[in-house]
Design a protein around this motif. Structure first.
Motif, PDB file in Angstrom:
ATOM      1  N   PRO A 196       0.801  -1.226   0.000  1.00 27.46           N
ATOM      2  CA  PRO A 196       0.000   0.000   0.000  1.00 27.46           C
ATOM      3  C   PRO A 196       0.833   1.275   0.000  1.00 27.46           C
ATOM      4  O   PRO A 196       0.305   2.360  -0.232  1.00 27.46           O
ATOM      5  CB  PRO A 196      -0.815  -0.118   1.293  1.00 27.46           C
ATOM      6  CG  PRO A 196       0.001  -1.002   2.169  1.00 27.46           C
ATOM      7  CD  PRO A 196       0.683  -1.979   1.256  1.00 27.46           C
ATOM      8  N   ALA A 197       2.118   1.157   0.235  1.00 26.76           N
ATOM      9  CA  ALA A 197       2.979   2.346   0.229  1.00 26.76           C
ATOM     10  C   ALA A 197       3.524   2.650  -1.161  1.00 26.76           C
ATOM     11  O   ALA A 197       3.426   3.774  -1.643  1.00 26.76           O
ATOM     12  CB  ALA A 197       4.129   2.164   1.222  1.00 26.76           C
ATOM     13  N   CYS A 198       4.079   1.622  -1.828  1.00 26.80           N
ATOM     14  CA  CYS A 198       4.732   1.855  -3.126  1.00 26.80           C
ATOM     15  C   CYS A 198       3.956   1.282  -4.302  1.00 26.80           C
ATOM     16  O   CYS A 198       4.230   1.644  -5.454  1.00 26.80           O
ATOM     17  CB  CYS A 198       6.145   1.280  -3.108  1.00 26.80           C
ATOM     18  SG  CYS A 198       6.214  -0.532  -2.986  1.00 26.80           S
ATOM     19  N   GLY A 199       3.006   0.376  -4.040  1.00 25.99           N
ATOM     20  CA  GLY A 199       2.217  -0.210  -5.112  1.00 25.99           C
ATOM     21  C   GLY A 199       2.855  -1.406  -5.778  1.00 25.99           C
ATOM     22  O   GLY A 199       2.255  -2.005  -6.679  1.00 25.99           O
ATOM     23  N   LYS A 233       5.080   8.098  -0.098  1.00 26.00           N
ATOM     24  CA  LYS A 233       4.681   6.728   0.215  1.00 26.00           C
ATOM     25  C   LYS A 233       3.922   6.632   1.531  1.00 26.00           C
ATOM     26  O   LYS A 233       3.011   5.806   1.672  1.00 26.00           O
ATOM     27  CB  LYS A 233       5.907   5.821   0.240  1.00 26.00           C
ATOM     28  CG  LYS A 233       6.548   5.610  -1.131  1.00 26.00           C
ATOM     29  CD  LYS A 233       7.745   4.681  -1.049  1.00 26.00           C
ATOM     30  CE  LYS A 233       8.374   4.463  -2.418  1.00 26.00           C
ATOM     31  NZ  LYS A 233       9.551   3.560  -2.349  1.00 26.00           N
ATOM     32  N   GLN A 263       1.901   8.865   2.734  1.00 26.49           N
ATOM     33  CA  GLN A 263       0.524   9.279   2.457  1.00 26.49           C
ATOM     34  C   GLN A 263      -0.251   8.135   1.810  1.00 26.49           C
ATOM     35  O   GLN A 263      -1.416   7.887   2.170  1.00 26.49           O
ATOM     36  CB  GLN A 263       0.493  10.501   1.544  1.00 26.49           C
ATOM     37  CG  GLN A 263      -0.939  10.989   1.302  1.00 26.49           C
ATOM     38  CD  GLN A 263      -1.019  12.222   0.410  1.00 26.49           C
ATOM     39  OE1 GLN A 263      -0.197  12.406  -0.466  1.00 26.49           O
ATOM     40  NE2 GLN A 263      -2.017  13.048   0.641  1.00 26.49           N
ATOM     41  N   ASN A 264       0.358   7.428   0.867  1.00 28.74           N
ATOM     42  CA  ASN A 264      -0.296   6.267   0.262  1.00 28.74           C
ATOM     43  C   ASN A 264      -0.668   5.240   1.322  1.00 28.74           C
ATOM     44  O   ASN A 264      -1.780   4.685   1.329  1.00 28.74           O
ATOM     45  CB  ASN A 264       0.631   5.605  -0.772  1.00 28.74           C
ATOM     46  CG  ASN A 264       0.937   6.499  -1.955  1.00 28.74           C
ATOM     47  OD1 ASN A 264       0.195   7.431  -2.246  1.00 28.74           O
ATOM     48  ND2 ASN A 264       2.027   6.211  -2.639  1.00 28.74           N
ATOM     49  N   HIS A 296      -3.548   6.423   3.483  1.00 28.73           N
ATOM     50  CA  HIS A 296      -4.817   6.417   2.749  1.00 28.73           C
ATOM     51  C   HIS A 296      -5.417   5.011   2.741  1.00 28.73           C
ATOM     52  O   HIS A 296      -6.623   4.845   2.983  1.00 28.73           O
ATOM     53  CB  HIS A 296      -4.594   6.906   1.315  1.00 28.73           C
ATOM     54  CG  HIS A 296      -5.841   6.921   0.492  1.00 28.73           C
ATOM     55  ND1 HIS A 296      -6.806   7.905   0.611  1.00 28.73           N
ATOM     56  CD2 HIS A 296      -6.307   6.060  -0.463  1.00 28.73           C
ATOM     57  CE1 HIS A 296      -7.802   7.649  -0.227  1.00 28.73           C
ATOM     58  NE2 HIS A 296      -7.523   6.537  -0.886  1.00 28.73           N
ATOM     59  N   HIS A 297      -4.608   4.019   2.486  1.00 33.25           N
ATOM     60  CA  HIS A 297      -5.099   2.641   2.506  1.00 33.25           C
ATOM     61  C   HIS A 297      -5.516   2.233   3.915  1.00 33.25           C
ATOM     62  O   HIS A 297      -6.489   1.498   4.092  1.00 33.25           O
ATOM     63  CB  HIS A 297      -4.019   1.692   1.985  1.00 33.25           C
ATOM     64  CG  HIS A 297      -3.903   1.670   0.495  1.00 33.25           C
ATOM     65  ND1 HIS A 297      -3.228   2.646  -0.212  1.00 33.25           N
ATOM     66  CD2 HIS A 297      -4.386   0.804  -0.437  1.00 33.25           C
ATOM     67  CE1 HIS A 297      -3.298   2.376  -1.500  1.00 33.25           C
ATOM     68  NE2 HIS A 297      -3.992   1.268  -1.668  1.00 33.25           N
ATOM     69  N   LYS A 306      -9.310   2.385   2.989  1.00 33.25           N
ATOM     70  CA  LYS A 306      -9.410   1.190   2.151  1.00 33.25           C
ATOM     71  C   LYS A 306      -9.575  -0.087   2.972  1.00 33.25           C
ATOM     72  O   LYS A 306      -9.423  -1.185   2.442  1.00 33.25           O
ATOM     73  CB  LYS A 306      -8.161   1.070   1.260  1.00 33.25           C
ATOM     74  CG  LYS A 306      -7.973   2.222   0.277  1.00 33.25           C
ATOM     75  CD  LYS A 306      -9.065   2.258  -0.771  1.00 33.25           C
ATOM     76  CE  LYS A 306      -8.799   3.343  -1.810  1.00 33.25           C
ATOM     77  NZ  LYS A 306      -9.833   3.380  -2.870  1.00 33.25           N
TER      78      LYS A 306
END
Length: 234
Positions: free
Chosen positions: A23-26, A81, A83-84, A87-88, A92
Motif C-alpha cells: 500500500p505504500a509503493c504499489g 509513500k 501518504q499512500n 490512505h489505505h 481502504k
C-alpha cells in the motif's frame, strides 16, 4: 477419483490472479512479505524521534500541555509513500497496517526508558457515527500493535468523544483548535490516577486533536502523559 491439491500451489495461483500490492509503493508483495514490502519497511522516512527528547512533535506542545515525551514514526509528505500508506489504512479497510506499524513503533519505544514505563495506551477515539462508517478506529489498531511491544495495556473506552466534529482537512491552525474544543471526556478518571498514559493517533499536524484529548486527561491527579503517532506532517 480424489484430486489432492497442494495448498501452496493454490495460494500461488490465487496470488497470480489477485496479486497483493504494497500500500505504500504499489509494488507486488513477494513470498513471505506481509502488508508492507521489505523495501518500504526499511526505507520509509523514519523520524528517529525516540532518540530526540526535544523533537519537532514535542516542541509543538510546549507551553500548551505538559508532556513527558512525544514521538512519530514517519515523516508525512504529500504525494509520498507514507501518504499512500495512510490512505489505505484509513479509507481502504486495511486495518492490519495499523497493527504492523504499531509493532514497528513499539520496538523503538520499548528501548526508550520514558516510553517503556507506560501503564496505559489510549487511542484517540472516533465518534460512533464515524466508527460505524469506517468499521474500525485506526488509532486503536496502532495502539494494539504498540501494546505487543510495550508493557502498557490498551485502554480504549475510557477517553470518549462526546460530540462529532467536521473533518480537520483544509482548516487553518486556529480553526482546527476551535473545532476540537470540549470534544473529549474521561469516563473513569480514577483508573488513570498516578498512571503514565500514552495517547496515540495516526497523524499529527497542528496537534489540535491531541491537545483536546490531553486537556481532560491532565486534569487527573498524578497522571503523566506522552504522545505517539504514526506520522508527523508539517
Amino acid at each position: 477419483m480424489r484430486i489432492t491439491l497442494n495448498l501452496s500451489y493454490v495460494a500461488d495461483f490465487v496470488s497470480l490472479l489477485f496479486p497483493q500490492l504494497c500500500p505504500a509503493c504499489g509494488n507486488e508483495l513477494v513470498a513471505h512479505e506481509k502488508v508492507i514490502c521489505t523495501d518500504c519497511q526499511y526505507n520509509l522516512p523514519q523520524t528517529n524521534f525516540h532518540l530526540i527528547n526535544d523533537n519537532i512533535v514535542a516542541r509543538q506542545f510546549w507551553g500548551k500541555i505538559n508532556l513527558n515525551a512525544a514521538y512519530s514514526l514517519y515523516y508525512f509528505t504529500k504525494g509520498g509513500k507514507v501518504q499512500n500508506l495512510m490512505h489505505h489504512f484509513k479509507y481502504k479497510g486495511m486495518s492490519q497496517i495499523g497493527n504492523m506499524l504499531g509493532r514497528i513503533a513499539g520496538s523503538q519505544l520499548a528501548a526508550n526508558a520514558t516510553f517503556a514505563s507506560v501503564d496505559y495506551i489510549i487511542p484517540v477515539p472516533l465518534h460512533k457515527s464515524r466508527l460505524k462508517e469506517r468499521g474500525y478506529n485506526q488509532s486503536a489498531c496502532f495502539a494494539e500493535g504498540l501494546a505487543e511491544k510495550l508493557k502498557g495495556t490498551v485502554e480504549e473506552n475510557n477517553l470518549i468523544r462526546i460530540r462529532a466534529t467536521q473533518t480537520q482537512t483544509h482548516r487553518s491552525r486556529f480553526e482546527r483548535f476551535e473545532n476540537m474544543q470540549e470534544v473529549f471526556a474521561v469516563k473513569n478518571p480514577q483508573k488513570l490516577k498516578d498512571k503514565h498514559v500514552l495517547l496515540v493517533d495516526d497523524i499529527v499536524t497542528t496537534g489540535s486533536t491531541l491537545e483536546a484529548c490531553a486537556i481532560p486527561l491532565l486534569e487527573i491527579d498524578g497522571l503523566k502523559l506522552s504522545i505517539a503517532t504514526i506520522a508527523y506532517a508539517e
